[in-house]
Design a protein around this motif. Structure first.
Motif, short mmCIF file in Angstrom:
data_model
loop_
_atom_site.label_atom_id
_atom_site.label_comp_id
_atom_site.label_asym_id
_atom_site.label_seq_id
_atom_site.Cartn_x
_atom_site.Cartn_y
_atom_site.Cartn_z
N TRP A 1 16.00 28.73 57.59
CA TRP A 1 15.22 28.39 56.39
C TRP A 1 14.96 26.88 56.35
CZ3 TRP A 1 14.45 25.84 51.91
CH2 TRP A 1 13.68 26.45 50.93
N ASN A 2 16.00 26.12 56.57
CA ASN A 2 15.85 24.66 56.56
C ASN A 2 14.91 24.17 57.66
OD1 ASN A 2 17.54 24.30 54.35
ND2 ASN A 2 19.38 24.14 55.62
N THR A 3 15.02 24.76 58.83
CA THR A 3 14.14 24.38 59.94
C THR A 3 12.68 24.67 59.58
OG1 THR A 3 15.86 24.83 61.56
CG2 THR A 3 13.61 24.76 62.39
N VAL A 4 12.45 25.84 59.03
CA VAL A 4 11.09 26.22 58.64
C VAL A 4 10.57 25.28 57.56
CG1 VAL A 4 9.74 28.01 57.44
CG2 VAL A 4 11.27 28.63 59.32
N SER A 5 11.40 24.96 56.60
CA SER A 5 11.02 24.07 55.51
C SER A 5 10.59 22.71 56.05
CB SER A 5 12.18 23.93 54.53
OG SER A 5 11.83 23.08 53.47
N ARG A 6 11.39 22.16 56.97
CA ARG A 6 11.06 20.87 57.57
C ARG A 6 9.76 20.94 58.36
NH1 ARG A 6 16.73 20.53 58.67
NH2 ARG A 6 16.32 21.44 60.73
N ALA A 7 9.63 22.01 59.16
CA ALA A 7 8.44 22.15 60.01
C ALA A 7 7.18 22.27 59.16
CB ALA A 7 8.59 23.35 60.93
N TYR A 8 7.28 23.04 58.10
CA TYR A 8 6.13 23.22 57.22
C TYR A 8 5.76 21.90 56.54
CZ TYR A 8 3.17 25.35 53.60
OH TYR A 8 2.13 25.69 52.78
N ARG B 1 3.98 19.66 58.94
CA ARG B 1 2.61 20.13 59.14
C ARG B 1 1.71 19.71 57.97
NH1 ARG B 1 -0.34 23.84 62.32
NH2 ARG B 1 -2.43 23.89 61.44
N LEU B 2 2.22 19.86 56.77
CA LEU B 2 1.44 19.48 55.59
C LEU B 2 1.13 17.99 55.60
CD1 LEU B 2 3.12 21.53 52.72
CD2 LEU B 2 0.86 21.89 53.71
N GLN B 3 2.11 17.19 55.98
CA GLN B 3 1.88 15.76 56.00
C GLN B 3 0.87 15.38 57.07
OE1 GLN B 3 5.75 13.92 56.19
NE2 GLN B 3 6.00 14.11 53.98
N CYS C 1 6.63 28.71 65.60
CA CYS C 1 6.23 29.85 64.78
C CYS C 1 5.53 29.39 63.50
CB CYS C 1 7.46 30.69 64.46
SG CYS C 1 7.13 32.16 63.48
N VAL C 2 6.08 28.37 62.87
CA VAL C 2 5.47 27.83 61.66
C VAL C 2 4.06 27.31 61.95
CG1 VAL C 2 5.59 25.92 59.98
CG2 VAL C 2 7.63 27.27 60.49
N GLU C 3 3.96 26.54 63.03
CA GLU C 3 2.66 25.98 63.40
C GLU C 3 1.65 27.10 63.65
OE1 GLU C 3 1.74 22.77 63.56
OE2 GLU C 3 3.70 21.93 63.11
N ARG C 4 2.05 28.11 64.39
CA ARG C 4 1.13 29.22 64.71
C ARG C 4 0.78 30.01 63.47
NH1 ARG C 4 2.01 26.45 68.34
NH2 ARG C 4 0.39 25.42 67.12
N PHE C 5 1.71 30.12 62.55
CA PHE C 5 1.42 30.85 61.33
C PHE C 5 0.36 30.12 60.51
CE2 PHE C 5 2.34 33.99 58.13
CZ PHE C 5 2.03 33.37 56.95
N ILE C 6 0.54 28.81 60.38
CA ILE C 6 -0.44 28.02 59.63
C ILE C 6 -1.80 28.06 60.34
CG2 ILE C 6 -0.98 25.77 58.63
CD1 ILE C 6 1.47 27.10 57.45
N ASP C 7 -1.78 27.96 61.67
CA ASP C 7 -3.03 28.06 62.42
C ASP C 7 -3.72 29.40 62.15
OD1 ASP C 7 -1.77 26.41 65.45
OD2 ASP C 7 -2.58 25.59 63.57
#
Lengths: 123, 110
Positions: free
Chosen positions: A105-112, A115-117, B79-85
């Motif tokens: 969850w934390n990894t996904v939160s950071r990655a997201y 990406r937003l930034q 996975c996050v990147e691909r999901f957003i893409d």
């Protein structure tokens, strides 16, 4: 100032007479949101860790005490503190799964967030 | 273990996401209105993190071990990147197919 559409009584910043204190409402809303998020996390984590750790579920054993938290015949009350829970599940697997789910969850939160930034920087 | 998330930090949406205007909520109080905007954004972020964690867990986590190894971690990030893409692609393409006269809206009205 704190004038709002709620009425003319309030805005005294917590002093008497305010019917609807927006500060209080905001705090309450934040709490409710936090609770909702915790519930969401719990629900998904339970789903995932059940799938990972529980194979074909075993039925109740002869000794029905094994599947009840109380451990005493027919007594549904939870054990007093200090006693281990006698739950018929692989507790270590579930505990490890919970920790890994939080890590994920934390990894996904950071990655997201990253990406937003990046998106904002490119606009 | 504390959870890092959207709390206290302002997050936005990706790309061309459809932002629902929050005008009307909170009435005349600008402070309340701002609060609602901020909290709504934070919730959108949280919801997506929940959703992506769930989806990516299926793809990236085989057997939960004593820690999240770097391969799994990389997998989650990808996975996050691909999901957003994927999400952006779908939005863009929907927009395009709706703009062009043909297929989409006509087939919907059948």
């Amino acid at each position: 100032g704190m004038e709002s559409g709620f009425g003319s009584d309030f805005g005294s910043g917590g002093g008497g007479g305010g019917k609807l204190d927006p500060g209080l409402i905001m705090e309450q809303v934040k709490v409710q949101i936090a609770v909702a998020n915790a519930q969401e996390l719990l629900q998904r984590m339970t789903d995932k860790c059940f799938r990972k750790c529980i194979g074909k579920p075993g039925g109740a054993l002869d000794n029905s005490e094994q599947v009840r938290t109380g451990g005493r015949s027919g007594d549904p009350r939870p054990p007093s503190s200090g006693q281990p829970l006698r739950l018929c599940v692989p507790q270590k697997c579930i505990a490890m799964c919970m920790d890994r789910y939080m890590d994920s969850w934390n990894t996904v939160s950071r990655a997201y967030n990253s990406r937003l930034q990046r998106e904002r920087a490119n606009m | 273990r504390s959870r890092r998330g959207g709390t206290g930090r302002d997050r936005g949406d990706t790309g061309s996401a459809m932002d629902a205007p929050s005008a009307g909520l909170g009435g005349a109080d600008p402070q309340l209105q701002r609060f609602i905007e901020v909290e709504t954004q934070k919730q959108r972020f949280q919801q997506l993190v929940h959703q992506m964690t769930e989806l990516c867990w299926e793809k990236c986590m085989d057997k939960p071990g004593p820690k999240l190894d770097s391969r799994a971690e990389t997998c989650f990030v990808n996975c996050v990147e691909r999901f957003i893409d994927t999400s952006q692609f779908i939005l863009n393409r929907l927009e395009q197919t709706q703009k062009s006269k043909s297929a989409f809206s006509e087939s919907l009205s059948d």
